[in-house]
Design a protein around this motif. Structure first.
Motif, PDB file in Angstrom:
ATOM      1  N   ALA A   5      37.649  35.902  32.701  1.00 34.63           N
ATOM      2  CA  ALA A   5      37.591  35.611  31.267  1.00 34.63           C
ATOM      3  C   ALA A   5      38.267  36.725  30.476  1.00 34.63           C
ATOM      4  CB  ALA A   5      36.143  35.425  30.824  1.00 34.63           C
ATOM      5  N   LEU A   6      37.991  37.965  30.839  1.00 40.26           N
ATOM      6  CA  LEU A   6      38.619  39.098  30.165  1.00 40.26           C
ATOM      7  C   LEU A   6      40.130  39.111  30.389  1.00 40.26           C
ATOM      8  CD1 LEU A   6      38.182  41.634  28.495  1.00 40.26           C
ATOM      9  CD2 LEU A   6      37.834  42.886  30.622  1.00 40.26           C
ATOM     10  N   THR A   7      40.571  38.766  31.595  1.00 43.84           N
ATOM     11  CA  THR A   7      42.001  38.709  31.898  1.00 43.84           C
ATOM     12  C   THR A   7      42.695  37.666  31.034  1.00 43.84           C
ATOM     13  OG1 THR A   7      41.587  39.408  34.168  1.00 43.84           O
ATOM     14  CG2 THR A   7      43.694  38.327  33.727  1.00 43.84           C
ATOM     15  N   PHE A   8      42.107  36.475  30.940  1.00 47.35           N
ATOM     16  CA  PHE A   8      42.712  35.433  30.116  1.00 47.35           C
ATOM     17  C   PHE A   8      42.725  35.825  28.648  1.00 47.35           C
ATOM     18  CE2 PHE A   8      42.029  32.451  33.709  1.00 47.35           C
ATOM     19  CZ  PHE A   8      43.315  31.936  33.759  1.00 47.35           C
ATOM     20  N   PHE A   9      41.692  36.521  28.195  1.00 46.57           N
ATOM     21  CA  PHE A   9      41.653  36.973  26.806  1.00 46.57           C
ATOM     22  C   PHE A   9      42.778  37.968  26.528  1.00 46.57           C
ATOM     23  CE2 PHE A   9      39.970  39.913  23.541  1.00 46.57           C
ATOM     24  CZ  PHE A   9      39.951  39.017  22.484  1.00 46.57           C
ATOM     25  N   ILE A  10      42.998  38.898  27.433  1.00 43.84           N
ATOM     26  CA  ILE A  10      44.074  39.879  27.268  1.00 43.84           C
ATOM     27  C   ILE A  10      45.431  39.191  27.310  1.00 43.84           C
ATOM     28  CG2 ILE A  10      45.212  41.850  28.376  1.00 43.84           C
ATOM     29  CD1 ILE A  10      42.379  42.828  29.131  1.00 43.84           C
ATOM     30  N   LEU A  11      45.590  38.217  28.211  1.00 45.05           N
ATOM     31  CA  LEU A  11      46.843  37.467  28.260  1.00 45.05           C
ATOM     32  C   LEU A  11      47.068  36.683  26.971  1.00 45.05           C
ATOM     33  CD1 LEU A  11      46.839  36.153  31.931  1.00 45.05           C
ATOM     34  CD2 LEU A  11      48.382  37.847  30.930  1.00 45.05           C
ATOM     35  N   ALA A  12      46.000  36.164  26.375  1.00 43.51           N
ATOM     36  CA  ALA A  12      46.124  35.440  25.114  1.00 43.51           C
ATOM     37  C   ALA A  12      46.580  36.373  24.002  1.00 43.51           C
ATOM     38  CB  ALA A  12      44.788  34.796  24.747  1.00 43.51           C
ATOM     39  N   GLY A  22      51.236  28.426  21.517  1.00 42.93           N
ATOM     40  CA  GLY A  22      50.631  27.391  22.356  1.00 42.93           C
ATOM     41  C   GLY A  22      50.051  27.965  23.633  1.00 42.93           C
ATOM     42  N   LEU A  23      50.770  28.852  24.243  1.00 41.34           N
ATOM     43  CA  LEU A  23      50.298  29.494  25.465  1.00 41.34           C
ATOM     44  C   LEU A  23      49.086  30.373  25.178  1.00 41.34           C
ATOM     45  CD1 LEU A  23      50.909  29.821  28.466  1.00 41.34           C
ATOM     46  CD2 LEU A  23      52.358  31.741  27.889  1.00 41.34           C
ATOM     47  N   ALA A  24      49.102  31.054  24.044  1.00 42.89           N
ATOM     48  CA  ALA A  24      47.964  31.894  23.670  1.00 42.89           C
ATOM     49  C   ALA A  24      46.724  31.036  23.461  1.00 42.89           C
ATOM     50  CB  ALA A  24      48.280  32.674  22.399  1.00 42.89           C
ATOM     51  N   THR A  26      46.042  28.219  24.926  1.00 44.60           N
ATOM     52  CA  THR A  26      45.585  27.798  26.249  1.00 44.60           C
ATOM     53  C   THR A  26      44.811  28.919  26.935  1.00 44.60           C
ATOM     54  OG1 THR A  26      47.507  26.349  26.454  1.00 44.60           O
ATOM     55  CG2 THR A  26      46.335  26.898  28.480  1.00 44.60           C
ATOM     56  N   PHE A  27      45.309  30.134  26.823  1.00 45.92           N
ATOM     57  CA  PHE A  27      44.609  31.268  27.426  1.00 45.92           C
ATOM     58  C   PHE A  27      43.254  31.500  26.765  1.00 45.92           C
ATOM     59  CE2 PHE A  27      48.821  33.220  28.920  1.00 45.92           C
ATOM     60  CZ  PHE A  27      48.631  32.785  30.214  1.00 45.92           C
ATOM     61  N   VAL A  28      43.188  31.351  25.449  1.00 42.46           N
ATOM     62  CA  VAL A  28      41.911  31.513  24.746  1.00 42.46           C
ATOM     63  C   VAL A  28      40.928  30.442  25.189  1.00 42.46           C
ATOM     64  CG1 VAL A  28      40.798  31.339  22.490  1.00 42.46           C
ATOM     65  CG2 VAL A  28      42.857  32.705  22.755  1.00 42.46           C
ATOM     66  N   TRP A  29      41.404  29.208  25.329  1.00 39.55           N
ATOM     67  CA  TRP A  29      40.540  28.112  25.786  1.00 39.55           C
ATOM     68  C   TRP A  29      39.989  28.415  27.187  1.00 39.55           C
ATOM     69  CZ3 TRP A  29      41.200  24.817  29.992  1.00 39.55           C
ATOM     70  CH2 TRP A  29      40.273  23.785  30.076  1.00 39.55           C
ATOM     71  N   ALA A  30      40.848  28.904  28.088  1.00 39.35           N
ATOM     72  CA  ALA A  30      40.415  29.225  29.449  1.00 39.35           C
ATOM     73  C   ALA A  30      39.403  30.365  29.434  1.00 39.35           C
ATOM     74  CB  ALA A  30      41.616  29.586  30.318  1.00 39.35           C
ATOM     75  N   ALA A  31      39.639  31.368  28.601  1.00 34.43           N
ATOM     76  CA  ALA A  31      38.712  32.501  28.522  1.00 34.43           C
ATOM     77  C   ALA A  31      37.362  32.052  27.991  1.00 34.43           C
ATOM     78  CB  ALA A  31      39.296  33.593  27.625  1.00 34.43           C
ATOM     79  N   GLU A  32      37.349  31.206  26.964  1.00 31.91           N
ATOM     80  CA  GLU A  32      36.084  30.701  26.422  1.00 31.91           C
ATOM     81  C   GLU A  32      35.337  29.867  27.455  1.00 31.91           C
ATOM     82  OE1 GLU A  32      37.154  28.533  22.949  1.00 31.91           O
ATOM     83  OE2 GLU A  32      37.332  30.334  21.709  1.00 31.91           O
ATOM     84  N   LEU A  33      36.057  29.028  28.176  1.00 30.20           N
ATOM     85  CA  LEU A  33      35.439  28.190  29.206  1.00 30.20           C
ATOM     86  C   LEU A  33      34.816  29.046  30.299  1.00 30.20           C
ATOM     87  CD1 LEU A  33      35.020  25.291  30.335  1.00 30.20           C
ATOM     88  CD2 LEU A  33      37.133  25.662  31.607  1.00 30.20           C
ATOM     89  N   LEU A  34      35.548  30.016  30.800  1.00 29.69           N
ATOM     90  CA  LEU A  34      35.029  30.872  31.867  1.00 29.69           C
ATOM     91  C   LEU A  34      33.846  31.702  31.387  1.00 29.69           C
ATOM     92  CD1 LEU A  34      38.329  32.030  33.561  1.00 29.69           C
ATOM     93  CD2 LEU A  34      36.581  30.552  34.536  1.00 29.69           C
ATOM     94  N   PHE A  35      33.906  32.189  30.153  1.00 28.06           N
ATOM     95  CA  PHE A  35      32.792  32.974  29.622  1.00 28.06           C
ATOM     96  C   PHE A  35      31.550  32.102  29.481  1.00 28.06           C
ATOM     97  CE2 PHE A  35      30.357  34.918  26.147  1.00 28.06           C
ATOM     98  CZ  PHE A  35      30.149  36.164  26.713  1.00 28.06           C
ATOM     99  N   THR A  36      31.717  30.868  29.024  1.00 35.13           N
ATOM    100  CA  THR A  36      30.582  29.958  28.892  1.00 35.13           C
ATOM    101  C   THR A  36      29.970  29.644  30.251  1.00 35.13           C
ATOM    102  OG1 THR A  36      31.604  28.978  26.940  1.00 35.13           O
ATOM    103  CG2 THR A  36      29.863  27.709  28.003  1.00 35.13           C
ATOM    104  N   VAL A  37      30.794  29.390  31.238  1.00 32.76           N
ATOM    105  CA  VAL A  37      30.288  29.132  32.590  1.00 32.76           C
ATOM    106  C   VAL A  37      29.559  30.359  33.117  1.00 32.76           C
ATOM    107  CG1 VAL A  37      30.991  28.677  34.981  1.00 32.76           C
ATOM    108  CG2 VAL A  37      32.000  27.369  33.112  1.00 32.76           C
TER     109      VAL A  37
END
Length: 60
Positions: A5-12, A22-24, A26-37
């Motif tokens: 989650a932290l990696t995706f946030f930094i990439l965003a 658009g890519l940012a 997507t990365f934010v969405w992935a980071a939020e999803l992983l953090f929620t899980v």
């Protein structure tokens, strides 16, 4: 999982600074999803640990 989650946030952040909106997003969405899980699994593990009633003994 929290590391991902932290990696995706930094990439965003990096993608946002470079102008890839658009890519940012997507990365934010992935980071939020992983953090929620991660939070859901953490709370589930706490509840299971409290309900199981197993007591750990310190090593002798």
């Amino acid at each position: 999982m929290l590391n991902w989650a932290l990696t995706f946030f930094i990439l965003a952040i990096i993608a946002g600074v470079l102008g890839f909106g658009g890519l940012a997003g997507t990365f934010v969405w992935a980071a939020e999803l992983l953090f929620t899980v991660f939070i859901v699994l953490f709370v589930a593990a706490l509840i299971v640990n409290l309900v199981s009633g197993r007591k750990t003994t310190p090593p002798v």
